[in-house]
Design a protein around this motif. Structure first.
Motif, PDB file in Angstrom:
ATOM      1  N   VAL A 104       0.839  -1.193   0.000  1.00 30.02           N
ATOM      2  CA  VAL A 104       0.000   0.000   0.000  1.00 30.02           C
ATOM      3  C   VAL A 104       0.877   1.247   0.000  1.00 30.02           C
ATOM      4  O   VAL A 104       0.572   2.248  -0.653  1.00 30.02           O
ATOM      5  N   GLY A 105       2.016   1.179   0.710  1.00 31.52           N
ATOM      6  CA  GLY A 105       2.940   2.317   0.706  1.00 31.52           C
ATOM      7  C   GLY A 105       3.407   2.637  -0.704  1.00 31.52           C
ATOM      8  O   GLY A 105       3.496   3.807  -1.094  1.00 31.52           O
ATOM      9  N   GLY A 106       3.666   1.603  -1.488  1.00 30.50           N
ATOM     10  CA  GLY A 106       4.088   1.803  -2.874  1.00 30.50           C
ATOM     11  C   GLY A 106       2.960   2.388  -3.715  1.00 30.50           C
ATOM     12  O   GLY A 106       3.186   3.240  -4.579  1.00 30.50           O
ATOM     13  N   ASN A 107       1.745   1.946  -3.445  1.00 32.25           N
ATOM     14  CA  ASN A 107       0.582   2.491  -4.156  1.00 32.25           C
ATOM     15  C   ASN A 107       0.458   3.995  -3.872  1.00 32.25           C
ATOM     16  O   ASN A 107       0.272   4.792  -4.798  1.00 32.25           O
ATOM     17  N   LEU A 108       0.609   4.356  -2.572  1.00 33.76           N
ATOM     18  CA  LEU A 108       0.548   5.774  -2.203  1.00 33.76           C
ATOM     19  C   LEU A 108       1.721   6.527  -2.819  1.00 33.76           C
ATOM     20  O   LEU A 108       1.566   7.638  -3.323  1.00 33.76           O
ATOM     21  N   GLY A 109       2.905   5.893  -2.803  1.00 37.01           N
ATOM     22  CA  GLY A 109       4.092   6.541  -3.352  1.00 37.01           C
ATOM     23  C   GLY A 109       3.922   6.864  -4.828  1.00 37.01           C
ATOM     24  O   GLY A 109       4.318   7.925  -5.291  1.00 37.01           O
ATOM     25  N   SER A 110       3.294   5.953  -5.551  1.00 35.94           N
ATOM     26  CA  SER A 110       3.069   6.197  -6.978  1.00 35.94           C
ATOM     27  C   SER A 110       1.968   7.230  -7.201  1.00 35.94           C
ATOM     28  O   SER A 110       1.956   7.916  -8.208  1.00 35.94           O
ATOM     29  N   ALA A 111       1.014   7.289  -6.276  1.00 33.62           N
ATOM     30  CA  ALA A 111      -0.072   8.276  -6.327  1.00 33.62           C
ATOM     31  C   ALA A 111      -0.794   8.282  -7.674  1.00 33.62           C
ATOM     32  O   ALA A 111      -1.179   9.340  -8.178  1.00 33.62           O
ATOM     33  N   SER A 112      -0.952   7.109  -8.246  1.00 36.18           N
ATOM     34  CA  SER A 112      -1.679   7.029  -9.515  1.00 36.18           C
ATOM     35  C   SER A 112      -3.172   7.216  -9.257  1.00 36.18           C
ATOM     36  O   SER A 112      -3.695   6.712  -8.265  1.00 36.18           O
ATOM     37  N   PRO A 113      -3.862   7.919 -10.150  1.00 37.83           N
ATOM     38  CA  PRO A 113      -5.316   8.024  -9.970  1.00 37.83           C
ATOM     39  C   PRO A 113      -6.009   6.667 -10.017  1.00 37.83           C
ATOM     40  O   PRO A 113      -7.131   6.526  -9.530  1.00 37.83           O
ATOM     41  N   ALA A 114      -5.315   5.656 -10.569  1.00 36.45           N
ATOM     42  CA  ALA A 114      -5.922   4.326 -10.687  1.00 36.45           C
ATOM     43  C   ALA A 114      -5.486   3.381  -9.573  1.00 36.45           C
ATOM     44  O   ALA A 114      -5.857   2.220  -9.583  1.00 36.45           O
ATOM     45  N   GLY A 115      -4.710   3.861  -8.614  1.00 32.79           N
ATOM     46  CA  GLY A 115      -4.256   2.984  -7.528  1.00 32.79           C
ATOM     47  C   GLY A 115      -5.455   2.432  -6.774  1.00 32.79           C
ATOM     48  O   GLY A 115      -6.314   3.183  -6.303  1.00 32.79           O
ATOM     49  N   ASP A 116      -5.497   1.127  -6.619  1.00 33.93           N
ATOM     50  CA  ASP A 116      -6.706   0.516  -6.057  1.00 33.93           C
ATOM     51  C   ASP A 116      -6.821   0.653  -4.548  1.00 33.93           C
ATOM     52  O   ASP A 116      -7.910   0.516  -3.993  1.00 33.93           O
ATOM     53  N   ALA A 117      -5.706   0.913  -3.873  1.00 36.88           N
ATOM     54  CA  ALA A 117      -5.808   1.075  -2.417  1.00 36.88           C
ATOM     55  C   ALA A 117      -6.419   2.424  -2.053  1.00 36.88           C
ATOM     56  O   ALA A 117      -6.957   2.588  -0.953  1.00 36.88           O
ATOM     57  N   HIS A 118      -6.356   3.372  -2.964  1.00 40.95           N
ATOM     58  CA  HIS A 118      -6.737   4.740  -2.595  1.00 40.95           C
ATOM     59  C   HIS A 118      -8.221   4.909  -2.282  1.00 40.95           C
ATOM     60  O   HIS A 118      -8.555   5.518  -1.261  1.00 40.95           O
ATOM     61  N   PRO A 119      -9.140   4.393  -3.118  1.00 41.82           N
ATOM     62  CA  PRO A 119     -10.563   4.631  -2.795  1.00 41.82           C
ATOM     63  C   PRO A 119     -10.967   4.119  -1.406  1.00 41.82           C
ATOM     64  O   PRO A 119     -11.608   4.879  -0.657  1.00 41.82           O
ATOM     65  N   PRO A 120     -10.566   2.899  -1.001  1.00 41.03           N
ATOM     66  CA  PRO A 120     -10.972   2.495   0.352  1.00 41.03           C
ATOM     67  C   PRO A 120     -10.311   3.324   1.449  1.00 41.03           C
ATOM     68  O   PRO A 120     -10.928   3.563   2.493  1.00 41.03           O
ATOM     69  N   LEU A 121      -9.076   3.778   1.225  1.00 44.71           N
ATOM     70  CA  LEU A 121      -8.441   4.641   2.231  1.00 44.71           C
ATOM     71  C   LEU A 121      -9.200   5.966   2.323  1.00 44.71           C
ATOM     72  O   LEU A 121      -9.408   6.497   3.416  1.00 44.71           O
ATOM     73  N   LEU A 122      -9.616   6.503   1.173  1.00 40.70           N
ATOM     74  CA  LEU A 122     -10.404   7.747   1.179  1.00 40.70           C
ATOM     75  C   LEU A 122     -11.730   7.530   1.890  1.00 40.70           C
ATOM     76  O   LEU A 122     -12.144   8.344   2.715  1.00 40.70           O
ATOM     77  N   ALA A 123     -12.375   6.418   1.585  1.00 41.24           N
ATOM     78  CA  ALA A 123     -13.704   6.172   2.142  1.00 41.24           C
ATOM     79  C   ALA A 123     -13.637   6.021   3.662  1.00 41.24           C
ATOM     80  O   ALA A 123     -14.543   6.451   4.374  1.00 41.24           O
ATOM     81  N   SER A 124     -12.565   5.420   4.152  1.00 37.89           N
ATOM     82  CA  SER A 124     -12.495   5.201   5.593  1.00 37.89           C
ATOM     83  C   SER A 124     -11.783   6.343   6.318  1.00 37.89           C
ATOM     84  O   SER A 124     -11.510   6.245   7.515  1.00 37.89           O
TER      85      SER A 124
END
Ligand SMILES: Cc1cc2nc3c(=O)[nH]c(=O)nc-3n(C[C@H](O)[C@H](O)[C@H](O)COP(=O)(O)OP(=O)(O)OC[C@H]3O[C@@H](n4cnc5c(N)ncnc54)[C@H](O)[C@@H]3O)c2cc1C
Lengths: 281, 736
Positions: A104-124
């Protein structure tokens, strides 16, 4: 190219301070692709896989604190019941190989609009913990993203962890044009918390950054029958879908059209609402 | 660098393990990209970023100046023919004064490290004058028009259905990108180890471009990771050889995945207009069709693809009156050429869509309308050719129809449209069933001298009889090595069979692209065996061979096999030719252009999420007549693979091009089916021997690719009621 391999968190922060242009590498599932395509030629790589605390998770007050280096596979296996939305999203990431390595850290690091971890992190309503030799700060995830592949992460900072208050009823759904191993055409996450009467949303792949649908959240929080948990009126579900779609700013690209993305988001919003509401038993 | 595969193997009709199977699964198979020579250099290619531009000048100074660079070559350094091509030599080895598609090779570099080679290539300064690009086939220059006329062009019918259909550009997406190693030889020639489909045709073209006699260009097949037609044209063969001859060092070239998308030809995109006329009871009266194929920048095998589209373009149906015009045009899109199905795929999507439309119009079941028009042995093709071999069209259709329907979804997310992406728990999901049947010619057509050569040697090694088979046929993943050995054993009854690596020291074998390698090379091997056997029997006066003994007519042992061979090995080389084919009349399209026809039928069951436009194919049933399943497991594998490739075309596989520029040259966005997209298959194999073919063989690999696409789209139409006239079908086409 230099290869820095700190084995403690302090050494990692010191290395990043000394080499602000060193590119951190965790699972490498984004970094190695970029190197392969010759999209970047960093002077140094900073390997974080030996830094043990990054791969740990535990509690911090009433929050769950998950190290940036915890893989998708471990999120599914170890945190599936605590972070159900993120676990559902993790299940859709790449293939088993990618889920074994990717973090997930790598997903955040890339900060792609398509990163799949981001929507659930935003929602919670997650917080992202950033650290440097200067100190540590916690940034709400909706203030973390600045633009496509850009975030508030400073050159001397590393992502230490993310923090979530567990207990929400969560859902995640992602549209792709094949049934596995696919980058999101668009995605949507929903989190409902009865005590706080809070609705959280996250939209992926339908704007320059992952975003929340604020108006939709407010509308739904005010419209749901939290007390008796009566059925969601179809008109409310429809309006919620419309507001989610309206919050997005999608484009046409190789993966899909803007019109389709807006339409699909409204469908995902309605469906995830129905599933989550049913799950509020 | 010659490797040999020795195996104890069973005969025709069994499924022994492939020698490369375990190695490939364990990741130990040596692909051409694994080739290595100690002092080798690495080659890299500079390609045009523009779909169309004039080259005003090329400055290589900065590239040559880079330490570690050994050669930077442009078209001026091509010593022989500057252009090559399978049918028309129109494609420059390196661009001359003009580039005609994005990705066209402009210069090549050799350096001591692949990275250095790439960086040097990036330092070459090319002065381009960008020109407008022609990216619409109908606006391009005509390359070939193939008309076919049968019966009355003005025929009228009670029921008429018309449609316009489109097929996007599909990629072969083989797993092993183009690669090879060129080693300069002491005689001034070159030894080329390469992943290819057609050693002798490569050899001829490479020799011409290098200005060398053919015997100085020796090719050996290196480990191939799939082909599907994409290795019929040259890719890095001449480039690596040029660099090797120039530097005096072995040169290895390996394309990455992105470069591979620019390194080979693709399936022709097509636009097709069809009009079907039928009687009220569903008998076809006429078909009028116009097929426009985008050939891209160079000819490759476009003219043959157009002929296939034209001659097979009304499908496996009896139609008395046909007006068919198939044309292929040059454009500034990437060149298109051979791909599994070869012109028959595009047309099948159109004519099968039309058959469904006709069924709907008449209120008939889609299988019924096909049965009423199904061709049989003795039917006349629109080219006038009589179908002589088995043509079990009706039987294939009724077989796929008679399988029980698949059970409804268990509710497991993996069985839902969208899979674990969790887009539906059943909401909006509707099931549909569709059928498709296709026709394919097997082997080369229109008078092409299509032959295969095999050399077979029977000798005694360590007291045991042993057989060595040597051909130039390429194992490209289809299991050919095993099949050659099986055919060998059947003829001679010898357990120990060795298949030598294919190279150009024996005669030509046509490429395994139209599915014919088993047929043709198998036939050559069989014939060479027979020749060896005849000589052996004559030597000791026996009548047959069994269990390592030579037997008389009555079955008594005349001699031991090993003893009969003694120290005088028997070696025979045989060339095997199909029945001859003939050119098509240029005005009427009449002529016996094809050797043999092959058929497959599919039934597809799909679940479609109507609200999101996502599809899951639930089950595919196939029936195919293969003549004779020499290796049943390999046949089934071909049918699974071909069907999956057709599924890809139906649902996701497309090279997206905007103004001549490829938008998705990577597996991130060029999607091919995963195991969660490809459903379980039921395969019904018919073995109706072809009287004109050795062992009754018929090509296996292509027919399943052809009809799975229309069957899947028909199933989606049945579920959604949408017209769906373009493949791949995208979600937005369903929810629109
Ligand atoms: C085949 C394939 C399929 C994929 N499928 C998906 C998918 O379905 N969904 C999806 O969202 N993504 C997908 N990805 C992308 C990738 O797997 C994810 O983004 C993953 O989360 C990256 O994690 P990682 O640990 O591998 O990151 P890395 O590649 O190691 O790093 C990614 C970025 O984050 C930075 N970084 C990493 N850790 C830190 C840290 N602690 N502090 C600061 N910066 C850091 C790196 O410098 C780099 O910029 C796929 C990738 C591949 C190759």
């Amino acid at each position: 190219m230099d290869f820095l391999q700190p084995s403690t968190w302090d050494d990692a922060l010191a290395a990043k301070a000394a080499h602000p242009d060193a590119v951190p590498i965790a699972g490498g599932t984004d970094v190695m692709v970029e190197l392969n395509f010759d999209r970047r030629r960093p002077p140094a790589l900073l390997d974080l896989t030996r830094v043990a605390p990054l791969t740990e998770w535990g509690t911090d007050g009433d929050m769950l604190r998950v190290g940036a280096g915890v893989s998708y596979r471990r999120i599914i296996e170890e945190l599936g019941s605590k972070l159900p939305g993120l676990a559902m999203a993790s299940r859709t990431v790449g293939s088993p190989q990618i889920r074994n390595r990717g973090t997930v850290g790598g997903n955040l690091g890339s900060a792609s609009p398509a990163g799949d971890a981001h929507p659930p992190l935003l929602a919670s309503g997650a917080l992202v913990e950033l650290a440097s030799v200067r100190g540590t700060r916690r940034v709400p995830v909706d203030a973390f993203f600045l633009g496509p592949k850009r975030s508030v992460l400073e050159p001397d900072e590393l992502i230490a962890a993310f923090l979530v208050r567990p207990g929400g009823v969560e859902q995640f759904a992602k549209v792709g044009t094949r049934n596995a191993m696919v980058i999101a055409v668009c995605s949507f996450a929903l989190s409902l918390s009865r005590e706080a009467r809070r609705v959280g949303t996250g939209i992926g792949s339908a704007a320059p950054t992952p975003i929340r649908a604020l108006e939709a959240e407010e509308f739904l929080a005010a419209s749901l029958d939290w007390e008796a948990r009566g059925p969601v009126p179809p008109s409310v579900a429809r309006r919620f879908g419309e507001l989610v779609a309206a919050a997005a700013a999608p484009i046409d690209d190789v993966r899909g059209t803007a019109a389709y993305r807006s339409h699909a988001l409204s469908v995902l919003a309605r469906r995830t609402l129905a599933w989550a509401w049913k799950g509020m038993a | 660098m010659t490797t040999v595969e020795t195996q104890v193997i069973s005969g025709v009709g069994t499924s022994p393990k492939r020698p490369d199977g375990g190695l490939k699964v364990r990741g130990e198979f040596a692909f051409s990209s694994d080739l290595w020579a100690d002092d080798m250099l690495w080659g890299a290619t500079l390609r045009s970023p523009h779909p169309h531009a004039r080259i005003r000048g090329i400055d290589i100074t900065a590239a040559v100046a880079l330490p570690g660079v050994y050669a930077v070559l442009t078209q001026e350094d091509v010593p022989g023919a500057k252009r090559y091509g399978l049918e028309i030599a129109d494609q420059p080895v390196l661009a001359m004064d003009e580039v005609r598609y994005q990705g066209e090779p402009v210069a090549v570099v050799a350096a001591d490290h692949p990275e250095t080679a790439r960086r040097a290539a990036a330092r070459i300064a090319v002065d381009y004058e960008v020109l407008p690009a022609v990216t619409e086939a109908s606006l391009g220059v005509l390359l070939r028009h193939v008309p076919v006329r049968a019966g009355d062009p003005a025929a009228k019918a009670d029921v008429v259905v018309t449609g316009e259909y489109q097929v996007g550009m599909q990629d072969q997406a083989f797993l092993g990108p183009e690669s090879g190693l060129a080693v300069p030889a002491e005689d001034g020639g070159i030894d080329l180890y390469v992943a290819t489909q057609w050693l002798h045709v490569d050899q001829k073209q490479v020799a011409e471009c290098l200005g060398l006699p053919a015997d100085k260009v020796r090719l050996s097949l290196a480990g191939v990771g799939g082909a599907f037609g994409a290795r019929e044209d040259l890719s890095m063969q001449v480039h690596a050889s040029l660099l090797a001859l120039h530097t005096g060092r072995p040169v290895k070239m390996v394309y990455g995945r992105e470069e591979s998308f620019f390194g080979h030809v693709h399936r022709h995109p097509a636009k097709m207009w069809y009009e079907h006329g039928a009687t009220r009871d569903g008998k076809l009266v006429y078909v009028k069709a116009k097929i426009v194929l985008d050939g891209g920048a160079y000819a490759s095998s476009s003219t043959a693809v157009a002929a296939n589209a034209a001659t097979l373009g009304i499908g496996p149906y009896e139609v008395p009156n046909v007006v068919m015009d198939a044309s292929v045009y040059y454009t500034n899109n990437p060149p298109c050429g051979a791909m599994r199905g070869f012109g028959a795929v595009q047309a099948c999507f159109a004519y099968e869509s039309q058959m469904d439309k006709l069924a709907l119009e008449l209120g008939l079941d889609p299988v019924e309308v096909r049965l009423r028009n199904a061709m049989t042995t003795g039917s006349r093709m629109p080219t006038g050719q009589i179908v002589e071999g088995p043509a079990p069209v009706a039987s294939l259709l009724t077989r796929v129809r008679s399988f029980p329907p698949p059970p409804s979804s268990s509710g497991d997310l993996r069985e839902m449209p969208g899979g674990v992406s969790n887009t539906t728990h059943g909401e909006g999901v509707v099931r549909g069933i569709g059928y498709g049947i296709g026709i394919k010619n097997v082997a080369f057509s229109e008078g092409f001298d299509d032959y295969a050569t095999a050399r077979v040697r029977l000798e005694v090694i360590g007291g045991e009889p042993a057989v060595l088979v040597h051909t130039a046929a390429a194992e490209v993943g289809q299991g050919l090595v095993t099949v050659q050995a099986q055919i060998a054993r059947t003829e001679l009854g010898v357990e120990r069979v060795t298949v030598a690596t294919a190279d150009t020291s024996v005669g030509s074998a046509a490429p395994p692209s139209p599915p014919r390698q088993t047929t043709r090379t198998g036939a050559a091997v069989g014939a060479a065996r027979q020749a060896v056997r005849t000589e052996l029997l004559a030597r000791v006066g026996g009548a047959r061979l069994d269990g390592g003994k030579v037997l008389s007519e009555s079955g008594t042992v005349v001699a031991d096999l090993a003893a009969s061979i003694g120290d005088e090995p028997i070696e025979k080389t045989v060339e095997w030719r199909h029945r001859p084919t003939y050119p098509l009349d240029p005005v009427t399209g009449q002529g016996n252009a094809h050797v043999q026809y092959a058929f497959a039928a599919h039934r597809a069951t799909v679940d479609v999420d109507l609200d999101l436009g996502l599809v899951r194919v639930v089950e595919i049933v196939t029936a195919q007549d293969v003549g004779k399943a020499v290796n049943p497991l390999a046949v089934e594998g071909q049918i699974h693979g071909g069907t999956a490739q057709g599924l890809g075309l139906a649902l996701m596989e497309e090279i997206q091009i905007v103004d001549g520029v490829v938008r998705n040259p990577s597996f991130t966005d060029y999607l091919i089916p995963t195991i969660l997209d490809m459903p379980p298959m039921k395969v019904d194999i018919l073995e109706m021997a072809d009287p004109h073919s050795p062992y009754g063989l018929r090509g296996v690999g292509e027919p399943p690719t052809i009809s799975s696409t229309p069957a899947i789209v028909a199933a989606i139409r049945a579920a959604t009621g949408k017209a769906l006239t373009r493949v791949p079908v995208r979600p937005e086409h369903i929810v629109e």
